[in-house]
Write a protein that holds these residues in place. Structure first.
Motif, mmCIF file in Angstrom:
data_model
loop_
_atom_site.group_PDB
_atom_site.id
_atom_site.type_symbol
_atom_site.label_atom_id
_atom_site.label_comp_id
_atom_site.label_asym_id
_atom_site.label_seq_id
_atom_site.Cartn_x
_atom_site.Cartn_y
_atom_site.Cartn_z
ATOM 1 N N SER A 1 0.953 -1.215 -0.173
ATOM 2 C CA SER A 1 -0.038 -0.139 -0.172
ATOM 3 C C SER A 1 0.833 1.453 -0.018
ATOM 4 C CB SER A 1 -0.905 -0.092 1.183
ATOM 5 O OG SER A 1 -1.809 -0.918 1.161
ATOM 6 N N GLY A 2 2.024 1.086 0.662
ATOM 7 C CA GLY A 2 2.888 2.487 0.694
ATOM 8 C C GLY A 2 3.369 2.723 -0.356
ATOM 9 N N LEU A 3 4.009 1.683 -1.356
ATOM 10 C CA LEU A 3 4.558 1.903 -2.486
ATOM 11 C C LEU A 3 3.904 1.773 -3.819
ATOM 12 C CD1 LEU A 3 6.714 1.197 -0.095
ATOM 13 C CD2 LEU A 3 7.871 -0.234 -2.126
ATOM 14 N N VAL A 4 2.592 1.403 -3.735
ATOM 15 C CA VAL A 4 1.839 1.441 -4.897
ATOM 16 C C VAL A 4 1.670 2.712 -5.665
ATOM 17 C CG1 VAL A 4 -0.478 1.774 -3.689
ATOM 18 C CG2 VAL A 4 -0.326 0.368 -6.006
ATOM 19 N N ALA A 5 1.757 3.742 -4.925
ATOM 20 C CA ALA A 5 1.562 5.137 -5.636
ATOM 21 C C ALA A 5 2.804 5.799 -6.218
ATOM 22 C CB ALA A 5 1.159 6.166 -4.406
ATOM 23 N N ASP A 6 3.702 5.082 -6.024
ATOM 24 C CA ASP A 6 5.237 5.445 -6.635
ATOM 25 C C ASP A 6 5.482 6.906 -6.150
ATOM 26 O OD1 ASP A 6 5.188 3.079 -8.174
ATOM 27 O OD2 ASP A 6 4.566 3.878 -10.290
ATOM 28 N N SER A 7 5.393 7.131 -4.858
ATOM 29 C CA SER A 7 5.869 8.350 -4.317
ATOM 30 C C SER A 7 6.962 8.809 -4.546
ATOM 31 C CB SER A 7 5.356 8.333 -2.858
ATOM 32 O OG SER A 7 3.940 7.998 -2.659
ATOM 33 N N GLU A 8 7.435 10.079 -4.466
ATOM 34 C CA GLU A 8 8.815 10.485 -4.557
ATOM 35 C C GLU A 8 9.627 10.397 -3.268
ATOM 36 O OE1 GLU A 8 8.544 14.529 -6.334
ATOM 37 O OE2 GLU A 8 6.151 14.110 -6.407
ATOM 38 N N LEU A 9 8.751 10.256 -2.056
ATOM 39 C CA LEU A 9 9.391 10.260 -0.939
ATOM 40 C C LEU A 9 8.723 9.083 -0.031
ATOM 41 C CD1 LEU A 9 11.476 10.884 1.458
ATOM 42 C CD2 LEU A 9 9.815 12.568 2.009
ATOM 43 N N LEU A 10 9.462 7.979 0.187
ATOM 44 C CA LEU A 10 9.007 6.933 1.172
ATOM 45 C C LEU A 10 9.471 7.034 2.643
ATOM 46 C CD1 LEU A 10 9.636 3.901 -1.314
ATOM 47 C CD2 LEU A 10 7.534 5.297 -0.846
ATOM 48 N N LEU A 11 8.408 6.992 3.508
ATOM 49 C CA LEU A 11 8.914 6.996 4.974
ATOM 50 C C LEU A 11 8.587 5.651 5.547
ATOM 51 C CD1 LEU A 11 7.446 10.488 5.366
ATOM 52 C CD2 LEU A 11 9.787 10.103 5.161
ATOM 53 N N LEU A 12 9.774 4.816 5.872
ATOM 54 C CA LEU A 12 9.385 3.498 6.325
ATOM 55 C C LEU A 12 9.753 3.422 7.751
ATOM 56 C CD1 LEU A 12 10.550 1.601 3.098
ATOM 57 C CD2 LEU A 12 8.499 2.580 3.396
ATOM 58 N N ASP A 13 8.688 3.129 8.505
ATOM 59 C CA ASP A 13 9.001 2.670 10.080
ATOM 60 C C ASP A 13 8.975 1.151 10.090
ATOM 61 O OD1 ASP A 13 9.472 3.101 12.725
ATOM 62 O OD2 ASP A 13 7.474 4.324 12.962
ATOM 63 N N GLU A 14 10.174 0.720 10.639
ATOM 64 C CA GLU A 14 10.389 -0.818 10.726
ATOM 65 C C GLU A 14 9.609 -1.651 9.766
ATOM 66 O OE1 GLU A 14 12.395 -1.883 13.044
ATOM 67 O OE2 GLU A 14 12.541 -0.325 14.451
ATOM 68 N N PRO A 15 9.896 -1.476 8.349
ATOM 69 C CA PRO A 15 9.297 -2.246 7.672
ATOM 70 C C PRO A 15 9.558 -3.810 7.655
ATOM 71 C CG PRO A 15 11.020 -1.328 6.596
ATOM 72 C CD PRO A 15 10.994 -0.579 7.858
ATOM 73 N N SER A 16 10.482 -4.179 8.228
ATOM 74 C CA SER A 16 10.511 -5.557 8.340
ATOM 75 C C SER A 16 10.083 -6.139 9.700
ATOM 76 C CB SER A 16 12.041 -5.948 8.308
ATOM 77 O OG SER A 16 12.813 -5.729 9.439
ATOM 78 N N ALA A 17 9.380 -5.514 10.655
ATOM 79 C CA ALA A 17 8.620 -5.933 11.914
ATOM 80 C C ALA A 17 7.653 -6.845 11.475
ATOM 81 C CB ALA A 17 8.242 -4.778 12.605
ATOM 82 N N SER A 18 7.511 -7.828 12.306
ATOM 83 C CA SER A 18 6.230 -9.033 12.070
ATOM 84 C C SER A 18 6.715 -9.931 11.066
ATOM 85 C CB SER A 18 4.944 -8.308 11.772
ATOM 86 O OG SER A 18 4.836 -7.655 12.712
ATOM 87 N N LEU A 19 7.879 -9.694 10.078
ATOM 88 C CA LEU A 19 8.070 -10.669 9.064
ATOM 89 C C LEU A 19 8.915 -11.643 9.561
ATOM 90 C CD1 LEU A 19 9.121 -7.833 6.142
ATOM 91 C CD2 LEU A 19 6.996 -9.246 6.723
ATOM 92 N N ASP A 20 8.785 -13.033 8.725
ATOM 93 C CA ASP A 20 9.595 -13.960 8.984
ATOM 94 C C ASP A 20 11.062 -13.543 8.763
ATOM 95 O OD1 ASP A 20 7.533 -15.578 9.982
ATOM 96 O OD2 ASP A 20 7.175 -16.381 8.105
ATOM 97 N N VAL A 21 12.052 -14.226 9.515
ATOM 98 C CA VAL A 21 13.376 -13.896 9.376
ATOM 99 C C VAL A 21 13.727 -14.325 8.044
ATOM 100 C CG1 VAL A 21 15.759 -14.441 10.132
ATOM 101 C CG2 VAL A 21 13.956 -14.104 11.865
ATOM 102 N N ALA A 22 13.320 -15.410 7.444
ATOM 103 C CA ALA A 22 13.904 -15.887 6.337
ATOM 104 C C ALA A 22 13.643 -14.908 4.961
ATOM 105 C CB ALA A 22 13.151 -17.186 6.062
ATOM 106 N N ILE A 23 12.304 -14.247 5.142
ATOM 107 C CA ILE A 23 12.066 -13.401 3.939
ATOM 108 C C ILE A 23 12.365 -11.802 4.136
ATOM 109 C CG2 ILE A 23 10.035 -14.750 3.441
ATOM 110 C CD1 ILE A 23 8.053 -12.683 4.428
ATOM 111 N N ARG A 24 12.866 -11.559 5.426
ATOM 112 C CA ARG A 24 13.402 -10.092 5.674
ATOM 113 C C ARG A 24 14.109 -9.563 4.702
ATOM 114 N NH1 ARG A 24 14.025 -9.838 12.219
ATOM 115 N NH2 ARG A 24 11.805 -9.864 12.771
#
Length: 381
Positions: free
Chosen positions: A172-195
């Motif tokens: 959802s955050g990246l779909v708009a192709d924004s000029e500036l992305l602000l990512l707060d802990e994007p790997s939180a809750s993800l399995d270690v293998a796919i981070r």
């Protein structure tokens, strides 16, 4: 005749702000003397100067409570502030903030999704930005497929696991192709293998579109795999803003050295000498440092990969002024290609990383180990 003193003052003030904030074409973000307070705490955030150019990938490091999430919310104009913030060449205090937000995207640390299908959650981002209806479906599916959740398109967002919800939020955050992305802990809750895969996909997405990214993460591997530049934030203030490699190997102080996981931080004293400075470490080791030093240093930092075995078979050639030492092996952590050796030197336990071929037969627990390093690899804080 009508006086226009107020208007002239407003114009002069605007011109002054523009000079402070820089060229409108040079930065996607420029912060100047920005402060954030609350009713219970002052100086949650105090940013003197911070600017991001188009396409830059910037990581924000800091302990809990340092102000990292507050910084992202402030940039996204969700947090009241004092000072000057320029986004895409416009003063955020006077521009249409809704339009500015639509040119950027914030992925929160928390999984924030509407009670609707996954497809509709992602599609709504484009609808809010006025994307033509005939373009939405393809863009949504492309984003979902990129982050491995196209099979979830018609699932209810409420039924997702934590990792699934996080990937949908990233899409959802990246779909708009924004000029500036602000990512707060994007790997939180993800399995270690796919981070690593998700972080790499975010990096590639941003680079393909020329987007600038500010990424906050406690996972240092995320930062190593992502950023070119990093800032260290403590108590709401930027302590160091540097290339990532410099911040890791040349931290500004002991706080940052510990934050980035510097392996060896050794208390020391310095004494000017004929050949440079005599460095006296807390473990009784002494050596000369040939460069210039501040007299206020209290510790030397030495990366674990600066050590090499001091024997005739070493692949590292002899160097004048090399520092030699002998310690006792306390622990050996076997790795792929590299072994991590914990050894005692005086009263301290230090860490060295050595090529596997040199350690498998020659080093054993409680045995002696002879190591060497170059004084030029030492960093002082």
């Amino acid at each position: 005749m009508m006086k226009i003193t107020g208007f002239k003052s407003f114009v002069a003030s605007a011109v002054g702000r523009q000079k402070n904030l820089g060229s409108i074409n040079e930065y996607v973000l420029n912060m100047h003397q920005v402060k954030v307070d609350s009713k219970t705490r002052k100086n949650i955030l105090t940013i003197d100067n911070f600017a991001v150019r188009p396409g830059e990938l910037v990581a924000v490091l800091g302990p809990n409570g340092a102000g990292k999430s507050t910084m992202l919310r402030t940039i996204n104009m969700l947090q009241p502030y004092r000072g000057q913030i320029q986004l895409f060449g416009q003063d955020a205090s006077y521009a249409n903030q809704t339009n500015l937000r639509r040119r950027s995207a914030l992925v929160f640390q928390e999984t924030l999704l509407l009670d609707d299908t996954v497809f509709n959650n992602v599609a709504r981002v484009l609808q809010f930005r006025g994307v033509p209806k005939h373009q939405i479906k393809q863009r949504v599916y492309t984003a979902l497929e990129t982050f491995g959740c196209e099979h979830l398109a018609y699932r209810s967002a409420r039924s997702l696991s934590g990792g699934e919800g996080k990937r949908v939020c990233i899409a959802s955050g990246l779909v708009a192709d924004s000029e500036l992305l602000l990512l707060d802990e994007p790997s939180a809750s993800l399995d270690v293998a796919i981070r690593p895969q998700i972080i790499e996909k975010i990096r590639q997405w941003a680079q393909d579109r020329g987007s600038a990214v500010i990424l906050v993460s406690h996972n240092f591997t995320d930062i190593l795999n992502f950023a070119d530049r990093a800032i260290a934030l403590f108590d709401g203030c930027i302590i160091q803003d540097d290339k990532l490699e410099n911040l890791i190997r040349r931290p500004a102080n002991q706080q940052i050295a510990r934050l980035v996981g510097m392996d060896n931080i050794i208390p020391c004293k310095i004494k000017p000498g004929d050949r440079g400075y005599l460095i006296k470490l807390a473990n009784s080791l002494e050596f000369f440092y040939p460069g210039e030093l501040k007299t206020t240093i209290t510790a030397c930092c030495l990366s674990s990969d600066a050590f090499y075995l001091d024997h005739t078979n070493s692949s590292i050639p002899y160097q004048p002024g090399v520092v030699r030492l002998e310690g006792r092996v306390e622990r050996i952590l076997r790795g792929i290609g590299t072994d991590t050796i914990r050894f005692q030197l005086g009263e301290q336990i230090l860490t060295a990383k050595l090529r596997r071929g040199y350690t498998s037969e020659n080093i054993y627990r409680h045995g002696k180990i002879k190591l060497a390093f170059s004084p030029t690899d030492v960093h002082f804080v």
